[in-house]
Write an enzyme that holds these catalytic residues in place. Structure first.
Site, mmCIF file in Angstrom:
data_model
loop_
_atom_site.group_PDB
_atom_site.id
_atom_site.type_symbol
_atom_site.label_atom_id
_atom_site.label_comp_id
_atom_site.label_asym_id
_atom_site.label_seq_id
_atom_site.Cartn_x
_atom_site.Cartn_y
_atom_site.Cartn_z
ATOM 1 N N ASP A 130 -90.270 167.301 -38.728
ATOM 2 C CA ASP A 130 -89.439 168.418 -39.190
ATOM 3 C C ASP A 130 -89.954 168.778 -40.589
ATOM 4 O O ASP A 130 -90.663 168.002 -41.238
ATOM 5 C CB ASP A 130 -87.953 168.040 -39.213
ATOM 6 C CG ASP A 130 -87.063 169.291 -39.253
ATOM 7 O OD1 ASP A 130 -87.590 170.397 -39.509
ATOM 8 O OD2 ASP A 130 -85.842 169.163 -39.038
HETATM 9 C C1 BGC Z 1 -85.099 172.578 -39.353
HETATM 10 C C2 BGC Z 1 -85.847 172.714 -38.035
HETATM 11 C C3 BGC Z 1 -86.727 173.928 -38.076
HETATM 12 C C4 BGC Z 1 -87.668 173.814 -39.260
HETATM 13 C C5 BGC Z 1 -88.617 174.985 -39.391
HETATM 14 C C6 BGC Z 1 -86.035 172.634 -40.530
HETATM 15 O O1 BGC Z 1 -85.333 172.686 -41.724
HETATM 16 O O2 BGC Z 1 -84.375 171.373 -39.368
HETATM 17 O O3 BGC Z 1 -84.926 172.813 -36.974
HETATM 18 O O4 BGC Z 1 -87.430 174.057 -36.877
HETATM 19 O O5 BGC Z 1 -86.903 173.730 -40.455
HETATM 20 O O6 BGC Z 1 -87.967 176.105 -39.811
#
Ligand code: BGC
Length: 766
Positions: free
Chosen positions: A270
């Site tokens: 993530d």
């Molecule tokens: C979120 C993810 C997301 C990623 C990219 C993160 O902060 O937890 O779900 O896909 O950002 O935007």
């Protein structure tokens, strides 16, 4: 020396002394052999901020503005950059671009929780087929979706993105979602693996969970999605699990995900930049996102000093290349930037209609005739929540609001009331723009708080209108959990509104309908008896308000059912004892006051409830609920015949005939719960093992639904043996319209006990 040789090899290659292989699906090993360490390391680190990095730049972040990230190219070897963008309720990219008149809106589809309420995997596949077409046609390779963490507690801020409290329903929905997206030749990233069940301190929180609860509840849905749908990628979560960051946890990413489940794709982090890049790479986390130079440097240094072996490095590079050859960028797909948004809006509307849940319908309050005079209450009637906030917010061209949808459907709205709410919204927006300028950004906006309506006005409106519709709204999203007060519970203003409207309209023999435009479960028990009907569309996407109108008029007969329990009280969920339901980041966390004392539910969370999540707890312990798991009303009625059960090679197949016994056409979602024989491990009273939904049945019409369950799917996890075990004996099959409305039962006899040993991993730290 190694570095010198690598540089020399690269130089030779660059000067054309040796032929340079160009990546194709059959020469991956040759390409790996031709890559320099720098190139390999850069392939394992995203390049969203590539412009700031010397050497390898991709420019791809600029190709699809608003995409969350990308992978870096190695042009000399024919390795293209690929683009990754959020999900899950549609593609999230910027709707406009500098010096460009064209717009790049994407369709706002129903959120995950509403999709799951459909109990219809074919419908979910239809939705994500359309969604995946937008991914493809806007030049994106992977949609960072579906979100599929378990609804451990009603207050997790991102529950709306996720499907259910039940791992089977969640896993089947995720598998359907992945199949639909990937049928377009683009990828998915099932997330957040794993146990990311709270937003509070999500980057650091240590979820402490027993192996049994992990295997049966928090990983089971991922296991189903991986085995049934082959997602191209998995996103590891931010949090820790039993003392280690999930993105650095080898037993989670390699032993369980790959060795046991057979996952073939890549794991990406993530979005962050945790210090443990090296540990992540070794654990089987192939790609660091969004990617920073320091991560490349860490990988290079670790390979040079032997901490990351050549084998480990090449293993991750190989997976990346295997991923890349599947992508549209690799096949030079000429995307149009013009998906059929009109057709997809129709899919979004249909899907919402098939999934909306009717919670209450006293004395057949609904459907309405369709031409009534409606007094529409609640700021959410004009400030409708199509999705949640954060990375899950889709930049859609429009959101149909409830007032627009009801008027379009033929209702006559109380004009003064509508205008009051419209003006209130305009005023709020204007002041917000003046003060912060934010709040209405692409992140998803701020929800208007409910505003009071004087009781005298309500009394007057009751006289002038035929029916009252009250919209209660909630917005939630990434980065924060919801609160128990004024969010799970109604606010004082909302309570008063419901009370006053009910009193005034009922005094005149008129009905009150509530529409719950919410992202997560709220308290309903204390007020539900005040009103005649409750319709639950969750956050239903840009066309969702029209779908609500379709339900109110009876154009669509509701057939959605709850994918989670609505408890009487928040504290009835055992997880509530270990959930930060009242945490604000400003509360003392010990910073600057001597040694930091780890804070319960913030720095760590004990999943002390084990497997007793949702209905598993409520049914087994006989705790009353407001609305049970699987519950949802229809405008018609259904009967179930006695099931026919046949043994199969590895379990059983059960068929039940469902007949529409009412007077309008409708669909029924049948749920098959199983009660295991007594003895051995303690088990829930019953667990969902299969489900199926009829097509639209005309009055009197029947359909046979057949559901298959294998002995493995009946198994529980025995920590003492580190094995899945299915005991021999009689299993009671319960066919229900909900978990507490079992219509017919049968017995399946498991002749012999069976066991599936797995690795003894994922242990709780002592
Ligand atoms: C979120 C993810 C997301 C990623 C990219 C993160 O902060 O937890 O779900 O896909 O950002 O935007």
């Amino acid at each position: 020396m190694k570095r010198f040789l690598a540089t020399l090899a690269a130089a030779c290659l660059l000067t054309g002394l040796f032929a340079q292989p160009q990546l194709n699906k059959d020469n991956i090993e040759e390409v790996i052999a031709a890559m320099t360490l720098q190139e390999k390391a850069s392939l394992l680190v995203g390049g969203a901020r590539a412009a700031m990095v010397n050497g390898v730049t991709s420019g791809v972040a600029a190709e699809v503005p608003g995409a969350a990230g990308n992978t870096r190219p190695v042009a000399r070897l024919g390795i293209p950059a690929t683009v990754l963008a959020d999900g899950p309720a549609g593609l999230r990219i910027n709707p406009t671009r500098a010096n460009d008149k064209q717009t790049y809106y994407a369709t706002g589809f129903p959120v995950g929780t509403l999709l799951a309420s459909s109990w219809d995997t074919a419908l979910v596949e239809e939705v994500t087929k359309a969604m995946g077409n937008e991914v493809l046609e806007y030049g994106v390779d992977v949609l960072l979706a579906p979100g599929m963490n378990i609804h451990r507690n009603p207050l997790c801020g991102r529950n709306f993105e996720y499907f259910s409290e039940d791992p089977l329903l969640s896993g089947k929905m995720a598998a359907a979602y992945v199949r639909g997206i990937q049928s377009n030749g683009v990828g998915t990233s099932i997330k957040h693996y794993a146990v990311n069940n709270q937003e509070t301190n999500r980057n650091e929180n240590d979820a402490r969970v027993s192996p049994r609860a992990l295997r049966e509840i928090y990983l089971k849905n991922f296991e189903i999605a991986v085995k049934e749908a082959d997602p191209w990628t998995v996103m590891s979560s931010y949090n820790q699990l039993n003392g280690e960051y999930t993105q650095q946890k080898k037993d989670l990413l390699t032993t369980v995900l790959r060795d046991e489940w057979g996952f073939k794709g890549i794991v990406m982090t993530d979005w962050g930049n945790k210090a443990g890049t090296v540990k992540s790479a070794k654990a089987g986390n192939d790609l660091m996102e969004p990617g920073n130079q320091n991560e490349i440097d860490r990988i290079i240094a670790a390979v040079e000093d032997g901490t990351i072996s050549q084998e480990e490095l090449d293993r991750n590079v190989r997976k990346m290349l295997q991923y890349i050859v599947r992508t549209p960028h690799f096949r030079h797909y000429k995307y149009s930037n013009k998906p059929d948004l009109k057709a997809h809006a129709a899919v979004a509307r249909k899907a919402a209609g098939e999934a909306i849940v009717l919670l209450r319908n006293e004395n057949k309050a609904l459907p309405l005739k369709g031409d009534e005079k409606v007094a529409l209450y609640g700021v959410s009637s004009v400030d409708f929540v199509a999705g949640g906030t954060g990375s899950g917010n889709v930049n859609k061209a429009y959101v149909v609001t409830m007032d627009e949808a009801l008027k379009d459907a033929g209702f006559q709205l109380d004009a003064a009331l509508e205008s009051f709410y419209r003006k209130h919204k305009e005023y709020d927006k204007a002041t917000r723009d003046l003060t912060a300028g934010a709040g209405w950004s692409t992140w998803g906006g701020t929800k208007l708080a409910e505003t009071a309506i004087p009781v005298q006005a309500i009394n007057l409106e009751a006289g002038n209108n035929d029916v009252a519709v009250v919209v209660i709204g909630r917005n939630a999203g990434e980065g924060a959990d919801r609160k128990m007060m004024d969010d799970f519970e109604l606010t004082a203003v909302e309570r008063e509104l419901l009370q006053n409207v009910s009193t005034a309209y009922h005094a005149l023999g008129k009905k009150v309908v509530v529409v719950l435009n919410i992202g997560g479960v709220i308290e309903t028990n204390s007020w539900k008896n005040l009103v005649d009907a409750i319709v639950l569309p969750w956050s239903p996407g840009q066309e969702g308000a029209r779908a609500v109108a379709d339900i109110l008029t009876g154009k669509v007969n509701p057939s959605g059912k709850l994918p989670m329990t609505f408890p009487v009280n928040f504290m009835d969920h055992p997880s509530s004892a270990n959930f930060p339901y009242n945490y604000t980041p400003t509360t003392n966390r010990g910073f600057g006051r001597g040694p930091r004392v780890p804070q319960k539910d913030v720095d760590y969370t004990d999943y002390a409830e084990g497997i007793w999540v949702g209905y598993r707890h409520f049914t087994t312990r006989g705790v009353d609920v407001s609305y049970p798991f699987g519950f949802g009303l229809s405008y018609t009625t259904f009967s179930y015949t006695k099931p026919v059960v046949k043994a199969t090679a590895d379990g059983f197949e059960a068929s039940v005939t469902v007949t529409n016994t009412g007077s309008v056409a409708g669909r029924e979602a049948v749920q098959l719960y199983v009660s295991a024989p007594a003895g051995g491990l303690e088990k829930p009273k019953c667990e969902l093992k299969a489900f199926a939904k009829t097509r639209e049945l005309k009055p009197g019409e029947s359909q046979v639904l057949t559901m298959k369950v294998s002995a493995y799917e009946l198994a529980s996890f025995n920590e003492a043996h580190s094995a899945w075990e299915t005991a021999a004996g009689p299993y009671t099959l319960l066919f229900g319209a909900s978990v507490s409305d079992i219509r017919t039962t049968a017995i399946y006899k498991q002749k012999t006990a069976q066991s599936w040993p797995v690795h003894n991993v994922l242990a709780l730290q002592q």
